[in-house]
Design an enzyme around this catalytic site. Sequence first.
Site, PDB file in Angstrom:
ATOM      1  CG  MET A   1      42.355 -35.318 -23.896  1.00 51.10           C
ATOM      2  SD  MET A   1      43.296 -34.132 -24.682  1.00 51.10           S
ATOM      3  CE  MET A   1      42.085 -33.742 -26.304  1.00 51.10           C
TER       4      MET A   1
ATOM      5  CG  LEU B   1      33.600 -36.736 -19.152  1.00 49.72           C
ATOM      6  CD1 LEU B   1      33.201 -37.623 -17.777  1.00 49.72           C
ATOM      7  CD2 LEU B   1      34.608 -37.619 -19.770  1.00 49.72           C
TER       8      LEU B   1
ATOM      9  CD  GLU C   1      24.797 -42.870 -25.515  1.00 49.45           C
ATOM     10  OE1 GLU C   1      24.643 -43.946 -25.769  1.00 49.45           O
ATOM     11  OE2 GLU C   1      24.479 -41.862 -25.943  1.00 49.45           O
TER      12      GLU C   1
ATOM     13  CG  HIS D   1      34.228 -39.725 -23.002  1.00 53.13           C
ATOM     14  ND1 HIS D   1      33.740 -38.487 -23.521  1.00 53.13           N
ATOM     15  CD2 HIS D   1      35.726 -39.555 -23.505  1.00 53.13           C
ATOM     16  CE1 HIS D   1      34.590 -37.778 -24.063  1.00 53.13           C
ATOM     17  NE2 HIS D   1      35.719 -38.591 -24.162  1.00 53.13           N
TER      18      HIS D   1
ATOM     19  N   GLY E   1      38.342 -46.185 -27.152  1.00 50.59           N
ATOM     20  CA  GLY E   1      37.173 -46.326 -28.371  1.00 50.59           C
ATOM     21  C   GLY E   1      37.818 -46.367 -29.550  1.00 50.59           C
TER      22      GLY E   1
ATOM     23  CG  ASP F   1      40.249 -41.473 -30.619  1.00 52.04           C
ATOM     24  OD1 ASP F   1      39.863 -40.532 -31.366  1.00 52.04           O
ATOM     25  OD2 ASP F   1      39.525 -41.513 -29.464  1.00 52.04           O
TER      26      ASP F   1
END
Length: 285
Positions: free
Chosen positions: A30, A33, A35, A37, A147, A150
């Site tokens: 989303m 950004l 680190e 991501h 990640g 989540d």
Amino acid sequence: MLIIRNRQELKEAILKQKKANKTIGFVPTMGFLHEGHMTLVSHARKETDFVVMSVFVNPTQFGPNEDFDAYPRDEAHDAKLAEEGGVDILFVPTVEEIYPTELATKLHVIKRVSVLDGADREGHFDGVVTVLTKLFHLVNPDNAYFGQKDAQQVAVVSGLVEDYFFPVNLRIIPTVREADGLAKSSRNVYLTETERKEAPVIHAALQLGRQLIDSGETDEAKIVQVMTDKINEQTSHEKIAYLALYSYPEFTPVTDWTKGIIIAAAVKYSKARLIDNELINVKRR
């Protein structure tokens, strides 16, 4: 790096890579950004031939009282980081491009969402699986990168992929943290100076829970109380939204302490709600 904004151009670019027998790694985001991501991008870069990142703030996963309009956006920043990280295509669609007409069908998640964020954010995961279904069809990736922070979303998306036979391998990457242990998140920018100083206690509490379980403790109430006391040593947070243990990825009560377990936390601060977790006895894909 190509910046693409419409579906047809994206599909043509993907088809070109597929015809060249290139493997495609996909990092859905989303935006705003950080680190965390870029660590996903790094894994995609190493494991696939061609990396696609999407930046799309998806309105269907925000509730009526949530921060869709306030969610941080900075396309120039995102494009710079994406290009530096080795992204080949940055897909930045508008809401109208992803939802050109009113939906005639609806995806509804029925398992793994009765607790934690699924309970607190009604309809949130319906929006997540809806947009990912659209993006998976458009990008047609070999690997998709998510990640561990989540973790409930990962469990839900795993169910989506299994239920509908998406030909994509989900790669789950460990949470990227600041030096003091705080999980990197786009929402960290909302923290006050005091809140930012105290927020690492979330991770510290989860580690305490892990240590208790690793030492053989199976009294769930005791484990949760120890973690709660740890978080409440700090005072800047408004409330603990949840702090709980479940089987993983089922998100049902723990009955076998030798199988997958998630310890999950959500803590509400003045302008941010932070989540974090520890996974125990879970193999990442």
